[in-house]
Design a protein around this motif. Structure first.
Motif, PDB file in Angstrom:
ATOM      1  N   ASN A 275      -6.081  -1.274  32.102  1.00 47.25           N
ATOM      2  CA  ASN A 275      -7.412  -1.215  32.710  1.00 47.25           C
ATOM      3  C   ASN A 275      -8.522  -1.568  31.708  1.00 47.25           C
ATOM      4  O   ASN A 275      -9.542  -2.144  32.072  1.00 47.25           O
ATOM      5  CB  ASN A 275      -7.674   0.140  33.358  1.00 47.25           C
ATOM      6  N   GLU A 278      -8.783  -5.202  31.831  1.00 52.96           N
ATOM      7  CA  GLU A 278      -9.542  -5.652  33.015  1.00 52.96           C
ATOM      8  C   GLU A 278     -11.040  -5.529  32.773  1.00 52.96           C
ATOM      9  O   GLU A 278     -11.815  -6.430  33.093  1.00 52.96           O
ATOM     10  CB  GLU A 278      -9.153  -4.832  34.254  1.00 52.96           C
ATOM     11  N   GLU A 279     -11.451  -4.402  32.192  1.00 53.55           N
ATOM     12  CA  GLU A 279     -12.881  -4.186  31.953  1.00 53.55           C
ATOM     13  C   GLU A 279     -13.417  -5.171  30.900  1.00 53.55           C
ATOM     14  O   GLU A 279     -14.546  -5.662  31.008  1.00 53.55           O
ATOM     15  CB  GLU A 279     -13.132  -2.727  31.542  1.00 53.55           C
ATOM     16  N   ARG A 282     -13.979  -8.402  32.579  1.00 51.79           N
ATOM     17  CA  ARG A 282     -15.209  -8.377  33.374  1.00 51.79           C
ATOM     18  C   ARG A 282     -16.436  -8.471  32.486  1.00 51.79           C
ATOM     19  O   ARG A 282     -17.342  -9.258  32.711  1.00 51.79           O
ATOM     20  CB  ARG A 282     -15.312  -7.069  34.186  1.00 51.79           C
ATOM     21  N   LEU A 340     -12.828  -9.071  40.176  1.00 52.04           N
ATOM     22  CA  LEU A 340     -13.048  -9.796  38.925  1.00 52.04           C
ATOM     23  C   LEU A 340     -13.096 -11.295  39.228  1.00 52.04           C
ATOM     24  O   LEU A 340     -12.271 -11.785  39.992  1.00 52.04           O
ATOM     25  CB  LEU A 340     -11.848  -9.483  38.026  1.00 52.04           C
ATOM     26  N   ARG A 357      -2.824 -11.655  30.717  1.00 52.06           N
ATOM     27  CA  ARG A 357      -2.895 -10.186  30.749  1.00 52.06           C
ATOM     28  C   ARG A 357      -1.734  -9.567  29.976  1.00 52.06           C
ATOM     29  O   ARG A 357      -1.904  -8.568  29.258  1.00 52.06           O
ATOM     30  CB  ARG A 357      -2.876  -9.708  32.202  1.00 52.06           C
TER      31      ARG A 357
END
Ligand code: HEM
Length: 400
Positions: A275, A278-279, A282, A340, A357
């Protein structure tokens, strides 16, 4: 401008001063100029979340046929067939589905042990050092090895290949990318020898599968890929998968140094790492804007974007659109990162997103185990920012 009257918003994607912190400019564009026109470089820009989606989904109007890079669109270069990222359906879909058949999630996942081994090897060399450049010693290394192994490039040749492939994307500071004089893009011959060699020496790699794959072409003919078509794929993969992923690892390095409490949480509980990635994607998306060529007049927010215009679609702005995200300018590894737009959207949605990722996760897991605490001095960091990729050119870090 007169006192008290704000000057109109100005965004230049090639201005290094704006590139250091473009987010306030994007915010003003969303509010004041949702259909922004830049008369210096002659292009339009869309910055609101819903306009970004609309443009990325409507490929008939917002075409990729002249490429997704502003400078390339404007230079009006002839694109070889099968250049995936510079093509529209239906031809795009044929080449994309062939690549998805060989570049499967299963193949990507199977790479994890080898990615981990590369990370361990790089990091072991850094053991005991107080200071090093995270980019050259680690972040740049991993994607190059991974693409190399995917494509079956011998390890000794990977650095040379990477240097040559990256050379295409280099720009002079503050200037648009220079289109080569022979108007070629990519390095068509760079990988030719490996393809010929692989044909005679098949292995369990993506190159071998591309050589063997049968498909039905645009004329409905069932056949295998030509050497030129394979070369084009290989160029696209090397171009799309190297610098992007390296920069992502670089952003993890600086953002976590600047948020030591959140970093400590990751060290204590590595299950939070995905996570946090992911942030990071973003908060600091690697490519800020994707460009398109408009095929017909478009009416939007009371403005007209004329047919033939180049339009940049600012995904970095969509990622911070206040109508979609709560406190968008706060970095929070616990944020629920839905919607996203860093990997695009629609027909060209990044085919390598799972690989990027995976590489970032394994890299961060191994890094945090050895170096739980480090610092960076943002004032001395040099940002490299082209119209396609934005990240640290060098990231000197101090351990402890
Ligand atoms: C397409 C971003 C890593 C392969 C794209 C697009 C974006 C993107 C925004 C869409 C471009 C457009 O709409 O015109 C990224 C980012 C990455 C990354 C931010 C890393 C953090 C990778 C990797 C690979 C890859 C590792 C493969 C090894 C591709 C391919 C396409 C693509 C083949 C073209 C898909 C198509 O046109 O249908 N990427 N990418 N990318 N990416 Fe990635």
């Amino acid at each position: 401008s007169r006192m008290g009257i704000e000057s109109p918003v100005y965004w230049d994607p090639f201005d290094p001063d704006i590139a250091r912190d473009p987010y306030p400019v994007y915010r003003r564009m969303r509010a004041e100029a949702p259909v922004y026109y830049n008369d210096v470089h002659d292009f339009y820009a869309l910055s609101r979340f819903e306009d970004v989606d609309r443009a990325l989904l409507d490929w008939q109007t917002f075409s990729s046929a002249k490429g997704p890079i502003l400078e390339i669109i404007k230079a009006d270069i002839e694109i070889p067939p099968g250049t995936l990222i510079m093509d529209d359906p239906p031809s795009h879909d044929i080449y994309r589905s062939l690549l998805s058949r060989v570049f499967t999630p299963k193949r990507v996942l199977s790479l994890e042990p080898r990615i981990r081994a590369y990370c361990v090897r790089s990091l072991d060399r850094l053991a005991g050092l107080d200071q090093f450049d995270l980019m050259t010693n680690f972040a740049n290394e991993i994607p190059m090895r991974v693409i190399g192994m995917l494509l079956g490039i011998p390890e000794d040749d990977q650095q040379t290949i990477r240097d040559k492939a990256d050379h295409n994307l280099r720009t002079e500071r503050g200037k648009p990318m220079q289109v080569p004089e022979d108007r070629s893009i990519g390095n068509p011959e760079l990988f030719a020898d490996y393809i010929d060699w692989r044909r005679d020496h098949p292995a369990d790699d993506l190159m071998t599968e591309l050589i063997r794959a049968e498909f039905e072409d645009v004329h409905g003919v069932r056949r295998t890929l030509t050497r030129d078509e394979i070369l084009t794929y290989v160029n696209v993969l090397a171009g799309a998968g190297n610098e992007t992923t390296a920069r992502l690892i670089g952003w993890l390095g600086s953002l976590l140094a600047e948020h030591p409490d959140q970093r400590a949480e990751l060290v204590a509980d590595p299950s939070l790492i995905p996570n946090a990635i992911e942030e990071t994607l973003r908060f600091e998306p690697i490519g800020h804007a994707i460009a398109r060529y408009v095929t017909t007049d478009v009416e939007l927010h009371g403005a007209t974007v004329p047919a033939g215009s180049a339009v940049t679609i600012i995904v970095a702005s969509a990622n911070r659109d206040e109508t979609r995200w709560d406190e968008p300018d706060r970095f929070d590894i616990h944020r629920k990162v839905h919607q996203l737009r860093t990997f695009g959207m629609g027909p060209h949605f990044c085919l390598g997103n799972a690989l990027a990722r995976l590489e970032a996760r394994v890299a961060l897991e191994e890094f945090l185990q050895r170096f739980p605490v480090w610092s960076v001095d943002r004032d001395v960091l040099e940002l490299s920012s082209t119209s396609t990729v934005r990240g640290w050119a060098a990231l000197p870090i101090t351990i402890g």
